[in-house]
Design an enzyme around this catalytic site. Structure first.
Site, PDB file in Angstrom:
ATOM      1  N   ASN A 211       0.780  -1.079   0.032  1.00 50.45           N
ATOM      2  CA  ASN A 211       0.083  -0.041  -0.119  1.00 50.45           C
ATOM      3  C   ASN A 211       0.838   1.375  -0.120  1.00 50.45           C
ATOM      4  O   ASN A 211       2.223   1.142  -0.281  1.00 50.45           O
ATOM      5  CB  ASN A 211      -0.941  -0.017   1.139  1.00 50.45           C
ATOM      6  CG  ASN A 211      -0.234  -0.110   2.465  1.00 50.45           C
ATOM      7  OD1 ASN A 211       0.604   0.830   2.895  1.00 50.45           O
ATOM      8  ND2 ASN A 211      -0.477  -1.332   3.046  1.00 50.45           N
ATOM      9  N   ASP A 280      -4.313  -5.880   4.320  1.00 49.05           N
ATOM     10  CA  ASP A 280      -5.708  -6.872   4.779  1.00 49.05           C
ATOM     11  C   ASP A 280      -5.905  -8.071   4.213  1.00 49.05           C
ATOM     12  O   ASP A 280      -6.335  -9.139   4.846  1.00 49.05           O
ATOM     13  CB  ASP A 280      -6.909  -5.978   4.588  1.00 49.05           C
ATOM     14  CG  ASP A 280      -7.124  -4.695   5.525  1.00 49.05           C
ATOM     15  OD1 ASP A 280      -6.525  -4.789   6.492  1.00 49.05           O
ATOM     16  OD2 ASP A 280      -7.475  -3.547   4.825  1.00 49.05           O
ATOM     17  N   LYS A 290       8.418 -16.939 -11.481  1.00 46.49           N
ATOM     18  CA  LYS A 290       7.811 -15.524 -11.810  1.00 46.49           C
ATOM     19  C   LYS A 290       6.345 -16.022 -12.806  1.00 46.49           C
ATOM     20  O   LYS A 290       6.603 -16.991 -13.772  1.00 46.49           O
ATOM     21  CB  LYS A 290       8.640 -14.686 -12.937  1.00 46.49           C
ATOM     22  CG  LYS A 290       7.815 -13.474 -13.295  1.00 46.49           C
ATOM     23  CD  LYS A 290       9.113 -12.720 -14.107  1.00 46.49           C
ATOM     24  CE  LYS A 290       8.150 -11.451 -14.596  1.00 46.49           C
ATOM     25  NZ  LYS A 290       9.297 -10.653 -15.310  1.00 46.49           N
ATOM     26  N   PRO A 304      -4.698 -12.003   9.348  1.00 49.72           N
ATOM     27  CA  PRO A 304      -5.153 -11.722  10.711  1.00 49.72           C
ATOM     28  C   PRO A 304      -5.167 -10.216  11.084  1.00 49.72           C
ATOM     29  O   PRO A 304      -4.448  -9.442  10.547  1.00 49.72           O
ATOM     30  CB  PRO A 304      -4.070 -12.515  11.459  1.00 49.72           C
ATOM     31  CG  PRO A 304      -2.700 -12.506  10.466  1.00 49.72           C
ATOM     32  CD  PRO A 304      -3.181 -12.692   9.137  1.00 49.72           C
ATOM     33  N   ASP A 305      -5.932  -9.766  11.832  1.00 51.40           N
ATOM     34  CA  ASP A 305      -6.326  -8.481  12.378  1.00 51.40           C
ATOM     35  C   ASP A 305      -5.476  -8.195  13.451  1.00 51.40           C
ATOM     36  O   ASP A 305      -5.732  -8.621  14.637  1.00 51.40           O
ATOM     37  CB  ASP A 305      -7.814  -8.380  12.501  1.00 51.40           C
ATOM     38  CG  ASP A 305      -7.973  -6.882  12.971  1.00 51.40           C
ATOM     39  OD1 ASP A 305      -7.471  -6.096  13.498  1.00 51.40           O
ATOM     40  OD2 ASP A 305      -9.401  -6.420  12.530  1.00 51.40           O
ATOM     41  N   ILE A 306      -4.425  -7.484  13.370  1.00 51.22           N
ATOM     42  CA  ILE A 306      -3.332  -7.339  14.338  1.00 51.22           C
ATOM     43  C   ILE A 306      -4.103  -6.389  15.155  1.00 51.22           C
ATOM     44  O   ILE A 306      -3.951  -6.766  16.517  1.00 51.22           O
ATOM     45  CB  ILE A 306      -2.077  -6.353  13.696  1.00 51.22           C
ATOM     46  CG1 ILE A 306      -1.530  -7.214  12.585  1.00 51.22           C
ATOM     47  CG2 ILE A 306      -1.046  -6.550  14.978  1.00 51.22           C
ATOM     48  CD1 ILE A 306      -0.439  -6.413  11.941  1.00 51.22           C
ATOM     49  N   PHE A 322      -5.480   3.749  13.936  1.00 52.83           N
ATOM     50  CA  PHE A 322      -5.592   4.768  12.941  1.00 52.83           C
ATOM     51  C   PHE A 322      -6.657   4.052  11.836  1.00 52.83           C
ATOM     52  O   PHE A 322      -6.821   2.907  11.645  1.00 52.83           O
ATOM     53  CB  PHE A 322      -4.018   4.890  12.000  1.00 52.83           C
ATOM     54  CG  PHE A 322      -3.343   5.639  12.619  1.00 52.83           C
ATOM     55  CD1 PHE A 322      -2.938   6.902  12.149  1.00 52.83           C
ATOM     56  CD2 PHE A 322      -2.322   5.483  13.788  1.00 52.83           C
ATOM     57  CE1 PHE A 322      -2.289   7.829  12.800  1.00 52.83           C
ATOM     58  CE2 PHE A 322      -1.718   6.246  14.460  1.00 52.83           C
ATOM     59  CZ  PHE A 322      -1.616   7.542  14.066  1.00 52.83           C
ATOM     60  N   LYS A 336     -14.561   1.263  14.292  1.00 51.86           N
ATOM     61  CA  LYS A 336     -13.328   0.752  14.401  1.00 51.86           C
ATOM     62  C   LYS A 336     -12.856   0.645  15.964  1.00 51.86           C
ATOM     63  O   LYS A 336     -12.142  -0.273  16.347  1.00 51.86           O
ATOM     64  CB  LYS A 336     -12.089   1.142  13.532  1.00 51.86           C
ATOM     65  CG  LYS A 336     -10.738   0.414  13.484  1.00 51.86           C
ATOM     66  CD  LYS A 336      -9.938   0.991  12.288  1.00 51.86           C
ATOM     67  CE  LYS A 336      -8.873   0.169  12.121  1.00 51.86           C
ATOM     68  NZ  LYS A 336      -7.851   0.742  11.221  1.00 51.86           N
ATOM     69  N   LYS A 340     -12.015  -2.670  17.747  1.00 50.44           N
ATOM     70  CA  LYS A 340     -10.732  -3.215  18.211  1.00 50.44           C
ATOM     71  C   LYS A 340     -10.359  -3.064  19.697  1.00 50.44           C
ATOM     72  O   LYS A 340      -9.389  -3.339  20.232  1.00 50.44           O
ATOM     73  CB  LYS A 340      -9.564  -2.164  17.614  1.00 50.44           C
ATOM     74  CG  LYS A 340      -9.963  -2.257  16.119  1.00 50.44           C
ATOM     75  CD  LYS A 340      -9.684  -3.312  15.363  1.00 50.44           C
ATOM     76  CE  LYS A 340      -9.962  -3.189  13.585  1.00 50.44           C
ATOM     77  NZ  LYS A 340      -9.967  -4.333  12.790  1.00 50.44           N
TER      78      LYS A 340
END
Length: 393
Positions: A211, A280, A290, A304-306, A322, A336, A340
């Protein structure tokens, strides 16, 4: 009492169009009560006369190594010993190279080599010079020695280019110096864990997805936490922003690696700030060779969602997340926050603001009870706003 009353600041001025900004830096230091001595290189005097700085500082300006005066002190040693802080602005590629490599052939470089005071470098130069490997190698050398850097910003440059290399604004430089001379140590004895930068997920040995995160916000948080006395650990992904060498750095590539390294350290820390930008999703499969195909279809699986895991196990530790949003910002940031189990959500409106890679940010700090909008400010100031909340929990 004025904030910098009795402090001695030596300012080294080198040759560049940004010299005119240094007049405001000197004026601001004087208004805060500091004693200011200015050393100018010969090239700097081509842009602003020594008389201007003498008028602003109420002190003679030093330009010549061998000029005879009415006293018998060795002047570069005298100024080097006198300084509580040594600031070089604008700092050209030339002076950075000299300082990094131990060269001392004029009054400024000689005094700089002789001082034991903290040194602040404020780079200013053409974009291509600022991005060059040689300059960045020299800058990294100085950072690793403990030299403080007020990062250059982006914008229209005197050469006609538009990009990195514009000297930081005077108020940013002054704020940084005030923090060094009058540090707030409200995080002394605390351990702060910060995720920073982007993760990458490989498609094959030649390609990966990632990203736009530059790591600049995370790096600013590292700087701010260290300056406030914290013991800082950084879980560091792909980034372009330099990380203060006083921090403990754990390098990672993938989201799973960032997850494992972060979660395993939560119990040992008091404050956790999730400034990293993990992917994500990741490709379901990785190709050892390749991929060569006219049409490529990829299937992704959820990473996984840290932040969610950290929130689940954090106990009474402070957690900041954030939230980069394009629509319904406050509503989504608060969702969020709740999901979280965080104490604070920093909302970035990425639809209307240039967030990624920028040196400034426009944020809204969101809690369960309220949302406070802030004007555009540099990322170090944003970092301190976040840490203020952590201290005040």
């Amino acid at each position: 009492m004025l904030k910098l009353q009795g402090k001695n600041i030596v300012i080294g001025v080198t040759g560049g169009i940004a010299v005119y900004k240094v007049c405001q830096v000197v004026r601001s230091f004087k208004k805060l009560g500091a004693n200011v001595d200015v050393i100018m290189t010969k090239n700097a005097t081509e842009f602003v006369t020594p008389l201007t700085f003498e008028t602003l500082s109420n002190r003679p300006v030093v330009t010549d190594m061998f000029k005879r005066g009415g006293h018998w002190e060795v002047e570069h040693i005298s100024l080097a010993k006198k300084a509580d802080l040594f600031v070089v602005c604008p700092a050209t590629a030339n002076i950075v190279g000299k300082f990094a490599n131990g060269l001392a052939d004029d009054m400024l470089s000689t005094t700089l080599m002789a001082t034991t005071a903290p040194v602040v470098i404020c780079p200013a130069m053409n974009t291509n010079m600022y991005r060059s490997k040689s300059f960045n190698k020299n800058l990294d050398t100085l950072v690793n020695r403990g030299v403080h850097v007020v990062k250059a910003g982006s914008g229209f440059l005197a050469c006609g280019d538009n990009g990195d290399g514009r000297m930081a604004e005077p108020e940013t430089i002054v704020d940084c110096c005030v923090e060094l001379l009058c540090p707030v140590t409200d995080l002394e004895g605390k351990k702060v864990l910060i995720t920073c930068g982007a993760t990458i997920e490989k498609l094959d040995d030649a390609r990966y997805i990632t990203n736009f995160s530059s790591g600049k916000m995370g790096a600013a948080l590292v700087d701010a936490a260290l300056n406030r006395g914290a013991d800082v650990t950084v879980i560091l992904g792909k980034h372009i922003a330099p990380i203060d060498s006083r921090a403990t750095v754990i390098d990672v590539e993938t989201t799973q690696q960032m997850y494992d390294e972060t979660v395993s350290r939560v119990a040992d820390h008091d404050v956790i700030v999730m400034a990293g930008a993990p992917c994500d999703y990741r490709p379901e499969s990785f190709s050892e060779s390749k991929i060569k195909s006219e049409n490529l279809t990829l299937k992704f699986v959820k990473n996984p969602d840290i932040a969610a895991k950290v929130g689940e196990i954090k106990g009474d530790r402070f957690l900041c997340v954030f939230s980069a949003e394009t629509d319904n910002g406050v509503e989504n940031a608060r969702k969020k926050l709740t999901k979280k189990h965080a104490d604070l959500a920093v909302l970035n409106d990425v639809k209307h603001n240039d967030v990624f890679g920028s040196d400034t940010n426009v944020v809204t700090l969101v809690t369960a009870d309220n949302a406070v909008d802030y004007p555009e400010m540099n990322k170090l100031d944003v970092a301190n706003l976040i840490l203020d909340r952590a201290v005040g929990k």
